[in-house]
Design an enzyme around this catalytic site. Structure first.
Site, mmCIF file in Angstrom:
data_model
loop_
_atom_site.group_PDB
_atom_site.id
_atom_site.type_symbol
_atom_site.label_atom_id
_atom_site.label_comp_id
_atom_site.label_asym_id
_atom_site.label_seq_id
_atom_site.Cartn_x
_atom_site.Cartn_y
_atom_site.Cartn_z
ATOM 1 N N CYS A 2 6.538 2.849 1.198
ATOM 2 C CA CYS A 2 6.130 2.533 2.558
ATOM 3 C C CYS A 2 6.737 3.527 3.533
ATOM 4 O O CYS A 2 7.439 4.458 3.154
ATOM 5 C CB CYS A 2 6.583 1.116 2.915
ATOM 6 S SG CYS A 2 6.071 -0.137 1.715
ATOM 7 N N ARG A 50 2.949 -0.463 5.280
ATOM 8 C CA ARG A 50 3.058 -0.884 3.894
ATOM 9 C C ARG A 50 2.044 -0.210 2.980
ATOM 10 O O ARG A 50 0.852 -0.140 3.291
ATOM 11 C CB ARG A 50 2.883 -2.401 3.788
ATOM 12 C CG ARG A 50 3.166 -2.903 2.363
ATOM 13 C CD ARG A 50 2.957 -4.383 2.200
ATOM 14 N NE ARG A 50 3.409 -4.802 0.862
ATOM 15 C CZ ARG A 50 2.958 -5.852 0.203
ATOM 16 N NH1 ARG A 50 2.039 -6.630 0.757
ATOM 17 N NH2 ARG A 50 3.420 -6.141 -0.995
ATOM 18 N N ALA A 52 1.078 -1.319 -0.584
ATOM 19 C CA ALA A 52 1.302 -2.474 -1.454
ATOM 20 C C ALA A 52 1.254 -2.051 -2.922
ATOM 21 O O ALA A 52 0.245 -1.510 -3.392
ATOM 22 C CB ALA A 52 0.253 -3.549 -1.176
ATOM 23 N N GLU A 80 11.086 1.101 -4.664
ATOM 24 C CA GLU A 80 10.902 0.182 -5.782
ATOM 25 C C GLU A 80 12.258 -0.107 -6.411
ATOM 26 O O GLU A 80 13.048 0.809 -6.649
ATOM 27 C CB GLU A 80 9.984 0.778 -6.852
ATOM 28 C CG GLU A 80 8.593 1.136 -6.374
ATOM 29 C CD GLU A 80 7.769 -0.059 -5.944
ATOM 30 O OE1 GLU A 80 8.114 -1.197 -6.331
ATOM 31 O OE2 GLU A 80 6.783 0.145 -5.212
ATOM 32 N N ASP A 103 10.165 -7.258 -4.689
ATOM 33 C CA ASP A 103 11.524 -6.732 -4.833
ATOM 34 C C ASP A 103 12.223 -6.646 -3.483
ATOM 35 O O ASP A 103 13.458 -6.669 -3.410
ATOM 36 C CB ASP A 103 11.501 -5.365 -5.514
ATOM 37 C CG ASP A 103 10.637 -4.336 -4.807
ATOM 38 O OD1 ASP A 103 9.773 -4.719 -3.998
ATOM 39 O OD2 ASP A 103 10.808 -3.130 -5.076
#
Length: 610
Positions: A2, A50, A52, A80, A103
Site C-alpha cells: 500500500c 490500499r 488488497a 506483508e 496481518d
C-alpha cells in the site's frame, strides 16, 4: 502492499486538515488502487491507499483497536507479515479478539500487547506508522532489510511521513529542496542510511524504530547484520539453507490474489520459481505463472561482454520446461524503451533522477505487463548480496580496495555533469567518509581470521548499502502499477544464517554462491546450476544507443534547465560519437543520467540550492 501517509503536530488540530492528508495520499493512488482511507484526531492524521492482497473484504485502513469502547491505537500499514498466523494464535491465547483476517490487525495488536519490543517478533516486509493513543506518540517501523520504503520530514514543529517523498511534498508546508549534500548522495551511489536526499527528508533506516513524541524524534535500531558463531559443518549448512528457503518461499506464496514469479534464468530467480511452484502444487494450487523480460533480437544477436556472458532466454526456457510454469516472455524493442511517457513515468515513480536507464524502464514495462495477470510477484533479488554472487566478491584487488566494491566497476564519475560542480562537491571525499562509517559498524565478534573478517565487511557493505538501492528500484517500478513484489532472499533468518557462515563454506566449490547452488541442486536445471552470474539484462540494440544520443542533442538545443548543470564539451562528445557497449556502458549511463536529470527538473517541483 500500500501507500501510507501521516502528519503529527502537537500544536495544531489536525481534525481540520483532512483535505491535506487526502491530497498527500492521493499522490500514491498507483501504489494503492483498491481503496483509500483517512483517520484523524487532534494531533495526528493518517492516510492510506490500499492494494488488497490479504483479507480483501475486512482489511481496510487506517485501522484501530479499542478496549471497553476507548481507542488504544491506530495504524497505517504497508507490507506483508509472513508469520501473522502464528502471532495471531499467540495473541488470541493472551485474550485478544480479532475482527479481521488481516496481518495489519495482528501488527497493531502485537504493539498493544508487547509495546515497542513487538518488532522482534515480526517476520516480513513492512513499513508502518502507529499512533499510541495512551501515550500520545507516533511509532514508525521499517522491515529489517528495507524492502518497503518509509520517509519522514521534519520542520515547522511537525513530522510528516509517507511511503514516497512525493506524498510528503504534496503537503503545503514541505518543499522539495535539493542542496549540495543531497546531490553528493545522488552521485555517490552508496545509499547512506537515513539520508533522504532532499533537505529535511529522512529515511527510516531498515531495521529501525522511530518514536515521535512531545520531546522530539527518537531513533532506535532494532536489527542489523551481526556476528554469531557458526558451528554447523558443510552438509548441515547446505541442508539448513535449503530448509530455510523451503519455509521462506512457502510463506511468501500465501495470497488472496493471483501470484507469479519473475524469472531471469539465473540461479536466484530459478530457485525461487521452482520452490514456489512446489509449494503451490503441494497445496493443490497452481500452476505458477512466470514472466521474463527480453529485448527484440537480443538472443539471436547477443554479444558477450564484461558483465554478461550469455543471454537469459535459453535458460529461462530450460526452467519453464523442467518446472512446468505457465510462462510468458515480455519482449521490448528500442522504440518502447524510448517512449517519452514511460521514461517520464519512471522518473515520477522514483522521485529522483536515475542512472539505470533502460534497466529502470524495462522493469517498469515488465511490471506493467505482469500486472495485467498478477497482483503479487516473487523475485530473486538480494541473493547475490546474501550469498556473495557478484564477480567482485572474488577479485582480490577489489576485495582489498578500501572503498565500496561496486564503485570499482564502471564508476560514472559525475557523468556529463559540469566538472567544476563535481569537483566542488568532493564526491570522492563523501564516499570515503561513508565507507569509513560503514566499516565501523561491522561486528566481528570473536573472529580472528583476517580474510574472513574482510569478507564479512564486504558482505556487510552489500547488505546495508548496495542492496537497498536495488530494493528501492524494484519497489518503485512495481508499485507504480500496483504490483507487490516479494523478496524471499531478504528473510532475516536466512540473511543472518548465511552472513555468519565462514567464507570458505560460501565458496566451497570454488565458485560464487556455492551454498545456494548446492541447496538448490535438485530444484533447478543443470544448465542453470552451472551458469555464471549474469546481471539484470540491458538492451544491446544499436537503435537504442542512437535514440539516446539524439535525445541528448535535443535537450541541449531546447536549452533545458539541466543544461546549466552539464559539461557542454562532454555532452557534445557523447551526442556526436557512438560508443562501444562493453557491459559497463559508462558513456551510455552518462547520457541516461543527463536525460533523467532533464525529466526530473522539468516535471518535479524541486528547487536546487547548490
Amino acid at each position: 502492499m500500500c501507500g501510507i501517509v501521516g502528519w503529527v503536530d502537537f500544536d495544531r488540530d489536525l481534525r481540520l486538515e483532512r483535505a491535506a492528508v487526502r491530497a498527500m495520499a492521493g499522490t500514491m493512488a498507483l501504489r494503492g488502487p483498491d481503496a483509500e482511507g483517512l483517520w484523524a484526531r487532534e494531533h495526528v492524521a493518517f492516510g492510506h491507499r490500499r492494494l488488497a492482497v490479504i483479507d480483501l473484504v475486512t482489511g481496510g485502513q487506517p485501522m484501530t483497536v479499542e478496549h471497553d469502547g476507548a481507542e488504544l491505537a491506530a495504524i497505517t500499514y504497508s507490507g506483508e507479515l509472513y508469520n501473522y498466523r502464528e502471532l495471531r494464535q499467540e495473541l488470541r491465547a493472551l485474550g485478544h479478539h480479532f475482527r479481521t483476517e488481516s496481518d495489519t490487525e495482528v501488527v497493531l495488536r502485537a504493539y498493544v500487547e508487547w509495546g515497542e519490543d513487538f518488532v522482534d517478533r515480526l517476520n516480513g516486509m513492512y513499513a508502518f506508522g502507529i499512533w499510541d493513543v495512551r501515550r500520545d506518540r507516533l511509532v514508525l517501523v521499517r522491515d529489517r532489510m528495507g524492502v518497503k520504503p518509509l520517509y519522514y520530514h521534519t520542520g515547522g514543529g511537525r513530522v510528516l511521513f509517507a511511503s514516497e517523498p512525493k506524498a510528503i511534498f504534496a503537503h503545503p508546508g514541505a518543499e522539495a529542496v535539493l542542496d549540495a549534500d543531497g546531490l553528493r548522495e545522488l552521485l555517490a551511489f552508496v545509499k547512506t542510511p537515513g539520508h533522504g536526499v532532499y533537505r529535511d527528508l529522512y529515511e527510516v533506516v531498515p531495521g529501525e524504530l522511530v518514536r515521535v513524541d512531545r520531546d522530539g524524534v527518537h531513533r532506535r535500531l532494532y536489527w542489523r547484520p551481526g556476528y554469531a558463531e557458526h558451528r554447523d559443518d558443510l552438509d548441515t549448512t547446505v541442508r539448513t539453507v535449503r530448509e530455510l528457503l523451503d519455509d521462506v518461499v512457502a510463506r511468501q506464496t500465501v495470497a488472496d490474489v493471483p501470484l507469479c514469479a519473475l524469472l531471469s534464468g539465473g540461479l536466484d530467480s530459478s530457485t525461487v520459481t521452482a520452490l514456489a511452484h512446489a509449494a503451490l502444487t503441494g497445496r493443490g494450487e497452481g500452476p505458477l505463472r512466470s514472466f521474463a523480460v527480453d529485448f527484440a533480437g537480443q538472443t539471436e544477436h547477443f554479444r558477450p561482454d564484461a558483465m554478461r556472458a550469455t543471454p537469459d532466454t535459453p535458460y529461462v526456457h530450460d526452467v519453464v520446461k523442467q518446472v512446468c510454469t505457465d510462462h510468458e516472455d515480455i519482449v521490448l524493442d528500442a522504440a518502447t524503451l524510448m517512449d517519452p511517457l514511460s521514461r517520464a513515468a519512471v522518473v515520477s515513480a522514483a522521485d529522483l533522477p536515475t542512472v539505470g536507464g533502460d534497466i529502470y524502464t524495462s522493469l517498469y514495462l515488465l511490471f506493467r505487463a505482469v500486472r495485467e495477470h498478477s497482483t503479487v510477484a516473487l523475485s530473486g533479488e538480494a541473493a547475490d548480496e546474501v550469498f556473495g554472487g557478484y564477480a567482485w566478491f572474488h577479485q582480490p584487488e577489489i576485495v582489498r580496495a578500501e572503498t565500496f566494491p561496486w564503485l570499482m566497476i564502471g564508476d560514472l564519475k559525475g557523468g556529463a555533469l559540469n566538472r567544476d560542480l563535481v569537483a566542488s562537491l568532493d564526491v570522492e571525499g563523501y564516499r570515503a567518509g561513508a565507507y569509513r562509517d560503514a566499516i565501523a559498524e561491522v561486528d566481528h565478534g570473536e573472529d580472528t581470521d583476517p580474510h574472513n573478517r574482510r569478507m564479512r565487511e564486504i558482505s556487510y557493505l552489500h547488505l546495508t548499502r548496495f542492496v537497498r538501492i536495488l530494493l528501492d528500484r524494484k519497489d518503485r517500478m512495481s508499485m507504480a502499477h500496483g504490483l507487490e513484489v516479494r523478496v524471499p532472499f531478504c528473510d532475516h533468518r536466512l540473511v543472518e544464517y548465511v552472513y555468519n557462515t565462514p567464507w570458505a563454506m560460501k565458496t566451497f566449490d570454488g565458485r560464487e554462491k556455492s551454498l545456494l547452488r548446492a541447496a538448490a541442486a535438485d530444484a533447478v536445471p543443470a544448465s542453470v546450476a552451472g551458469r555464471t552470474k549474469s546481471p539484470y539484462p540491458s538492451t544491446q540494440d544499436p537503435r537504442y544507443e542512437r535514440a539516446l544520443r539524439e535525445a541528448l542533442a535535443r535537450v541541449v538545443e531546447d536549452d533545458s534547465p539541466v543544461v546549466a548543470l552539464l559539461d557542454r564539451q562532454r555532452v557534445a562528445e557523447l551526442a556526436a560519437a557512438p560508443y562501444e557497449y562493453d557491459g559497463f556502458a559508462t558513456d551510455r549511463r552518462a547520457i541516461e543520467h543527463a536525460l533523467s536529470l532533464d525529466l526530473w527538473l522539468r516535471r518535479s517541483p524541486v528547487r536546487l540550492l547548490l
